[in-house]
Design a protein around this motif. Structure first.
Motif, short mmCIF file in Angstrom:
data_model
loop_
_atom_site.label_atom_id
_atom_site.label_comp_id
_atom_site.label_asym_id
_atom_site.label_seq_id
_atom_site.Cartn_x
_atom_site.Cartn_y
_atom_site.Cartn_z
N GLU A 61 77.32 19.96 -12.40
CA GLU A 61 77.45 21.40 -12.60
C GLU A 61 78.80 21.50 -13.16
N ALA A 62 79.58 20.33 -12.36
CA ALA A 62 80.74 20.87 -13.58
C ALA A 62 80.98 20.64 -15.24
N MET A 63 79.68 20.25 -15.99
CA MET A 63 79.17 20.21 -17.09
C MET A 63 78.69 21.13 -17.71
N ASP A 64 77.99 22.59 -16.73
CA ASP A 64 77.27 23.24 -17.05
C ASP A 64 78.98 24.71 -16.87
N GLU A 65 79.75 24.14 -15.74
CA GLU A 65 80.54 25.15 -16.05
C GLU A 65 81.90 24.63 -16.78
N THR B 60 83.47 22.71 -17.02
CA THR B 60 84.85 22.19 -16.62
C THR B 60 84.84 20.40 -15.65
N TYR B 61 83.96 19.69 -16.56
CA TYR B 61 83.19 18.34 -16.75
C TYR B 61 84.57 17.03 -17.56
N GLY B 62 85.29 16.00 -16.52
CA GLY B 62 85.51 14.98 -17.10
C GLY B 62 87.56 16.03 -16.67
N GLU B 63 87.28 16.97 -15.77
CA GLU B 63 88.88 16.96 -15.75
C GLU B 63 89.15 16.82 -14.14
N CYS B 64 90.55 15.85 -14.45
CA CYS B 64 90.76 15.47 -12.57
C CYS B 64 91.42 17.34 -11.82
N GLU B 65 90.46 16.55 -10.24
CA GLU B 65 90.59 17.78 -9.74
C GLU B 65 91.67 17.97 -9.42
N GLU B 66 92.82 17.01 -8.99
CA GLU B 66 94.35 17.48 -8.58
C GLU B 66 95.27 17.45 -9.77
N CYS B 67 95.45 16.53 -10.55
CA CYS B 67 96.18 16.81 -11.68
C CYS B 67 96.27 17.52 -13.04
#
Length: 125
Positions: free
Chosen positions: A80-84, A86-93
């Motif tokens: 889903e993150a790939m489709d959006e 945002t894939y490959g981005e750290c959810e924390e920082c």
């Protein structure tokens, strides 16, 4: 600073995720088959022992299926993150997770630094 993923890298990671998804689905299907009530098998093992072993096997397979379901959910979140985008981005920082890390753990949601911090936090709890 880590660079954004290229289109070929994204395709490679998507293929990895989809292959892992198929593996987990196959494992879950096998676990469900193992959880089915065992047929009465004759032999030197007593019926009580046979029933006890079958129940233990079903319990183990139920736990494994739950773990596989969690991994499937992580894979689905990554896809889903790939489709959006945002894939490959750290959810924390929010930093970019290096391709090498994603190849090893394509469904990761955290960079190494944040993952280590989370694990330290969880070990204290």
């Amino acid at each position: 600073m880590t660079q954004a993923l290229t289109a070929p890298q994204l395709k490679e990671l998507k293929d990895l995720l989809q292959a892992r998804r198929r593996e987990f689905e196959d494992q879950m299907a096998q676990n469900r088959a193992n959880m089915a009530p065992a047929e009465n098998t004759a032999g030197s093992v007593s019926q009580d022992e046979n029933t006890r072993l079958a129940n233990q096997t079903r319990e183990v397979d139920a736990v494994l299926s739950a773990m596989d379901a969690q991994e499937l959910a992580r894979i689905d979140r990554a896809l889903e993150a790939m489709d959006e985008g945002t894939y490959g981005e750290c959810e924390e920082c929010g930093c970019k997770i290096p391709f090498e890390r994603l190849k090893v753990e394509p469904m990761t949601q955290h960079c190494v630094k944040c993952k280590e911090a989370l694990e330290k936090q969880n070990s204290r709890a």
